[in-house]
Design an enzyme around this catalytic site. Sequence first.
Site, short mmCIF file in Angstrom:
data_model
loop_
_atom_site.label_atom_id
_atom_site.label_comp_id
_atom_site.label_asym_id
_atom_site.label_seq_id
_atom_site.Cartn_x
_atom_site.Cartn_y
_atom_site.Cartn_z
N CYS A 114 0.80 -1.23 0.00
CA CYS A 114 0.00 0.00 0.00
C CYS A 114 0.83 1.28 0.00
CB CYS A 114 -0.92 0.01 1.21
SG CYS A 114 -1.96 -1.45 1.35
N HIS A 162 -9.88 1.77 -1.84
CA HIS A 162 -8.43 1.62 -1.62
C HIS A 162 -7.83 0.73 -2.71
CE1 HIS A 162 -4.60 1.00 0.14
NE2 HIS A 162 -4.91 0.12 1.08
N CYS A 201 -0.29 2.63 6.41
CA CYS A 201 0.35 1.36 6.74
C CYS A 201 0.51 0.54 5.47
CB CYS A 201 -0.50 0.59 7.75
SG CYS A 201 -2.17 0.22 7.16
#
Length: 377
Positions: A89, A332, A362
């Site tokens: 990510c 996301h 994160c």
Amino acid sequence: MTTVPPVYLLDGVRVPFGRVGRALSELSATNLGSVPVAEVLRRHPEVPVDAALLGVVVQAGLGQNPARIAALAGGMDPTVPAVTLNSVCLASLETVCDAARRIAVGEGRAYLVGGFDSMSTRARLGGESDVVLHDGLLDAASGRSMGVVSDAANAELGLTRGDQDAWAHRSHERAVAGRDFLRGETVPVHLPDGAVHRDDEGVRATSSLESLAALEPAFGADGTITAGNASQTADGASAGLVVSAPVAETSGVTPLARVVDWAFVAGPDTSLHLKPARAARQVLEANALAPSDVDVWEINEAFAGVAIATARELAVNDAAVNVHGGAIALGHPLGASGFRLALTAARTLRARHGRYAVATLCGGGGQGLAVLLEAVS
């Protein structure tokens, strides 16, 4: 403190994120990635791009160097090289840091940054393994899904189901209220069937605490994470330009923000919750700043618990965090989200006439990244 000469986020754009299997699902990841690339190049034909640095997480089947494929499809000069980055990510936020490093050592003056992913592309590995799960959502160290890891962290940190549902409801409310603002950072996507995709598809104006409370736990009967208080898997892409001071001065536009510094952390465990706070604290302390000095926070809502834990650990003002909603509402798409955070943070900072913003998130496997931005007058 990372010593760099003045480096600027000159501009950026993203596509409106699409829900998995919906509006953007017919576009390949690289085609999707080409859309914001093309818009950035159209806006800034005079910028001498030295390389494209693009984050992609779910790479299986995309072809050699997906960043170059997307950059060329977006109109990049074929003499400009490209690098595909993957730190899960963190990837597209890391492209901002990598560009700044390269400029600092004199390797170049301007870099195309950002990232993309199509989470609708669920190709199969070995006939059984879902690539999105295998490459993006499974903790490689423990073999557990990041949802299971995060459910355990919620329990350890005392984050209740009610806490998480309230944060999720807040995310949708703010995204609904901020729809016009968010449209200002997006470029419409023209679809193969002639339709035009204009808005983030996951935002729910009808979200309520009651509807969220009715959802079943996603990772075990005793868990507190649901499909409603976790980020929506999504398709999306983002791109922008990180440039040196001389390039910024001759570009004819005021940069969105100065890239001041960043911090990249990991471990010792693979949980997600406190890694963004740790990275943020590290970069702020290196620059003699406190969390209270930051006017705008973009904290990725991988799970509501991550955003709650980060905000609590840093004791930041709720009104400064995810002002226009977060990944629970917007979605996301793994490789696109990091740069989306920086873009939204910089634009919100300008709109609020603040001085500092932090974009932090994160990453799978227990990592965290935070980038400190400063307003440009």
